[in-house]
Design an enzyme around this catalytic site. Structure first.
Site, PDB file in Angstrom:
ATOM      1  N   HIS A   1      -0.393   6.756   2.829  1.00 52.39           N
ATOM      2  CA  HIS A   1       0.698   5.506   2.973  1.00 52.39           C
ATOM      3  C   HIS A   1       2.241   6.067   2.408  1.00 52.39           C
ATOM      4  O   HIS A   1       3.156   5.980   2.953  1.00 52.39           O
ATOM      5  CB  HIS A   1       0.230   4.237   2.276  1.00 52.39           C
ATOM      6  CG  HIS A   1      -1.113   3.633   2.631  1.00 52.39           C
ATOM      7  ND1 HIS A   1      -2.134   4.035   2.556  1.00 52.39           N
ATOM      8  CD2 HIS A   1      -1.330   2.656   3.550  1.00 52.39           C
ATOM      9  CE1 HIS A   1      -3.023   3.649   2.919  1.00 52.39           C
ATOM     10  NE2 HIS A   1      -2.800   2.454   3.760  1.00 52.39           N
TER      11      HIS A   1
ATOM     12  N   GLY B   1      -6.454  -4.593  -1.172  1.00 50.69           N
ATOM     13  CA  GLY B   1      -5.158  -4.739  -0.336  1.00 50.69           C
ATOM     14  C   GLY B   1      -5.427  -3.885   0.746  1.00 50.69           C
ATOM     15  O   GLY B   1      -6.680  -3.856   1.339  1.00 50.69           O
ATOM     16  N   CYS B   2      -4.224  -3.251   1.483  1.00 51.55           N
ATOM     17  CA  CYS B   2      -4.613  -2.197   2.570  1.00 51.55           C
ATOM     18  C   CYS B   2      -4.592  -0.893   1.906  1.00 51.55           C
ATOM     19  O   CYS B   2      -3.895  -0.299   2.173  1.00 51.55           O
ATOM     20  CB  CYS B   2      -3.272  -2.582   3.231  1.00 51.55           C
ATOM     21  SG  CYS B   2      -3.145  -4.395   4.149  1.00 51.55           S
ATOM     22  N   VAL B   3      -5.700  -0.798   1.164  1.00 57.17           N
ATOM     23  CA  VAL B   3      -6.124   0.442   0.438  1.00 57.17           C
ATOM     24  C   VAL B   3      -7.445   0.808   0.515  1.00 57.17           C
ATOM     25  O   VAL B   3      -8.153  -0.110   0.716  1.00 57.17           O
ATOM     26  CB  VAL B   3      -5.317   0.668  -0.885  1.00 57.17           C
ATOM     27  CG1 VAL B   3      -4.033   0.088  -0.968  1.00 57.17           C
ATOM     28  CG2 VAL B   3      -6.318  -0.464  -1.673  1.00 57.17           C
TER      29      VAL B   3
ATOM     30  N   ALA C   1       0.811  -1.244  -0.046  1.00 55.43           N
ATOM     31  CA  ALA C   1       0.209   0.011   0.124  1.00 55.43           C
ATOM     32  C   ALA C   1       0.827   1.356   0.128  1.00 55.43           C
ATOM     33  O   ALA C   1       0.289   2.258  -0.307  1.00 55.43           O
ATOM     34  CB  ALA C   1      -0.891  -0.123   1.218  1.00 55.43           C
TER      35      ALA C   1
END
Lengths: 512, 110
Positions: free
Chosen positions: A261, B108-110, A254
């Protein structure tokens, strides 16, 4: 719960038209009156057969699912003695009942840690205890039928495995482990969560959670290099696949894609540049995250982690540093050594692996970096302890380092720091609401609700101290807060990484 | 899953994102935009076209920052920012712009 068919269970959640509403911000976290079944309608999408099969799970719910599930439960009870102990040891004291963010917000008793575990325990009693086998319901034992399986699927995906409840349990029962076991059992009978299963498939196929191929990764890194040079005039590099570097940095993918991020990525790069340390990313190890943990699957966890080991052997770095990712740090700190250790080729003078926060703070403390804290004067900063970091890991060489080091680093790069309510930080921190495989939009209601206690505590310091930046060290926390802040009327920009602050305050160029 | 439009069946994922990149055309993009409550203007199209171009080269949507930088080039500095992007696509670039562009949903981690 009403009768349900196998098809209904496997069907993905109906799409809601109404925008999800957030609870009111009052600054208070109150123990609610229970509302039975209030959150039972929530369930994430189920994974399609081809995705499941890719991970070695049955494509869809197997015909003899009940028998297979009970057999799997038996295996897990045998394999993980802790699980067996957690089944037997609960005395129903009630200490955990008001400790979970999902119960506090949804009021559903199945979201009390003891209530959630009870979904598992009643099956355990029925098939694995003498009283349950003979007495059935009187002994709290219940047949594992489709209705109960549907409840499992719903409520074991309303647990972020944050382990807050375990801090308050006098016996230390870890509901996260029960939730992991439940998911492991469901996967083994063909009932998997799409989000996690899909992400794991992408790691195996392409190398990271996002499915970012080497060409895209290279493009992203080049772009960030150009951005930094445009802003500072200094050619800071973000190297990829460099052999024999001092440091291999493994970070969540990310960081190469999302906001905020990427701001931390800029921070990491500036730190390495200014410290003059030869470092690299790896295309092979372009993901720190490891969703194998969320589904309690050792094989998946090992397979994902093995990419890190491959990168170490290919690139031969001397040190291994992990970027801002909560659950990744738990996997790295607790499990890497067993999964892919013992890291014989890395320099034993440094932790193997080391957290980026410890790495940067150490450089600052040794005077290796010039910091202009005033660059962050527009911010009044608070820190959200990520659940996995807080309750499952350590940083540095002292107990509590995982709490102190991030705070020390923030204070080393920013002048204004405020702590949130003591009941909501450090070991007692609340989850962001999106951890443990819940960071998927179809259960936005669960995510908004799960964020509520943290939002109340944040609201307080925003009101009383003018806090306008909540520093984070987890990619999931960053994505989750960026998504739920607007629902609570808080600007997205309030969420950001610690290395975003570091990057702003770090003075580049020759030391004066 | 999927939907019918102009006599053709379009396969989608659970969230209504087109499964096949090649199914995409301007008409179906307009249709998806309508479902999202968005009226496509020239600016909307420019974002969508950029996303598709980037995807065809890199097999993934661009980093938001890359998109914003491109918007700066397309629309000038006042409109090359997050705020304008959200003005065009209120539910966000990943949720709406990618969907209308016929790209898979980033996860995802988004």
């Amino acid at each position: 719960m009403a009768e349900i068919t196998k098809e209904e269970l496997m069907t993905s959640a109906p799409k809601k038209k109404e925008p999800d509403k957030a609870p009111k911000l009052t600054g208070k976290i109150v123990k609610p009156k229970i509302v039975r079944g209030a959150a039972g309608h929530n369930k994430p999408y189920t994974a399609k057969p081809e995705l499941m099969e890719k991970l070695g799970f049955p494509g869809q719910l197997v015909d003899n699912w009940q028998e297979a599930a009970i057999r799997k439960m038996g295996e897990l009870l045998e394999k993980y003695k802790s699980l067996q102990v957690y089944m037997d040891i609960c005395v129903r004291c009630g200490a955990c009942t008001d400790k979970c963010q999902y119960f506090l917000s949804t009021k559903d008793p199945n979201n009390m840690p003891v209530g959630r575990a009870e979904l598992f325990r009643k099956v355990y009693r029925r098939y694995f205890t003498r009283e349950g086998k003979i007495l059935g319901k009187i002994a709290g034992a219940v047949d594992f039928d489709l209705e109960l399986l549907a409840e499992w699927y719903s409520y074991f995906h309303q647990c972020s495995q944050c382990r807050r409840c375990s801090v308050f349990c006098p016996y230390g029962i870890d509901t996260a482990e029960i939730s992991m076991a439940a998911r492991e059992i469901m996967d083994s009978i063909g009932l998997g969560e799409k989000y996690v299963v899909e992400v794991l498939g992408k790691v195996h196929d392409i190398g990271n959670n996002l499915g970012m191929n080497p060409k895209a990764l290279e493009n992203a890194l080049e772009f960030v290099e150009e951005e930094i040079e445009e802003e500072t005039g200094i050619p800071v590099k973000l190297p990829l696949d460099v052999e024999d570097a001092e440091v291999l940095l493994v970070t969540p993918s990310a960081d190469f894609f999302a906001s905020p991020h990427m701001e931390s990525l800029v921070g990491y790069a500036k730190v390495f540049h200014q410290a003059g340390i030869n470092w690299t990313f790896s295309t092979k190890a372009s993901e720190a995250g490891n969703f194998g943990m969320f589904i309690g699957n050792y094989g998946q966890m090992k397979k994902v982690a093995s990419r890190i080991n491959d990168a170490i052997h290919e690139l031969r770095p001397k040190r291994l540093v992990v970027g801002e990712c909560g659950h990744a740090w738990r996997v790295a700190y607790q499990f890497w050594n067993t999964l892919i250790g013992p890291f014989d080729t890395l320099n034993p003078k440094y932790p193997r692996p080391q957290h980026i926060v410890e790495f940067t703070l150490d450089l600052i403390n040794r005077g290796a970096l010039v910091i202009d804290k005033s660059a962050n004067d527009e911010f009044t900063v608070t820190f959200h302890d990520s659940c996995n970091v807080a309750r499952a890991t350590r940083m540095g060489d002292k107990p509590g380092g995982q709490f102190e080091l991030p705070r020390e680093l923030i204070k080393a790069v920013a002048n204004n720091y405020v702590e949130m309510d003591a009941e909501t930080i450090k070991a007692k921190t609340f989850c962001c609401g999106g951890g443990g495989g819940l960071l998927t939009d179809e259960i936005m209601e669960v995510r908004i609700n799960g964020a509520m206690p943290r939002m109340q505590a944040l609201h307080n310091v925003m009101e009383t101290h003018g806090v306008n930046f909540m520093a984070l060290i987890c990619a999931i926390c960053k994505a989750q807060f960026t998504a739920v802040f607007p629902k609570y009327g808080v600007p997205r920009e309030v969420a950001g990484g610690i290395h975003q602050l570091v990057g702003r305050a770090l003075v580049l160029g020759a030391k004066e | 899953m999927g939907f019918e439009f102009n006599g053709k069946f379009y396969e989608t994922d659970d969230d209504g994102y087109l499964t096949n990149l090649d199914d995409w055309n301007q008409e179906v993009a307009n249709y998806i935009a309508q479902q999202e409550g968005i009226e496509m203007t020239e600016s909307h199209w420019e974002v969508v076209n950029f996303l598709r171009d980037y995807y065809s080269e890199y097999k993934i949507a661009p980093m938001i920052k890359i998109l914003i930088k491109e918007m700066k080039k397309m629309f000038g500095p006042e409109k090359g920012n997050n705020a304008y992007l959200y003005q065009l696509y209120p539910a966000g670039p990943a949720l709406q712009a990618c969907k209308i562009a016929g790209l898979p949903k980033p996860t995802g981690c988004v």
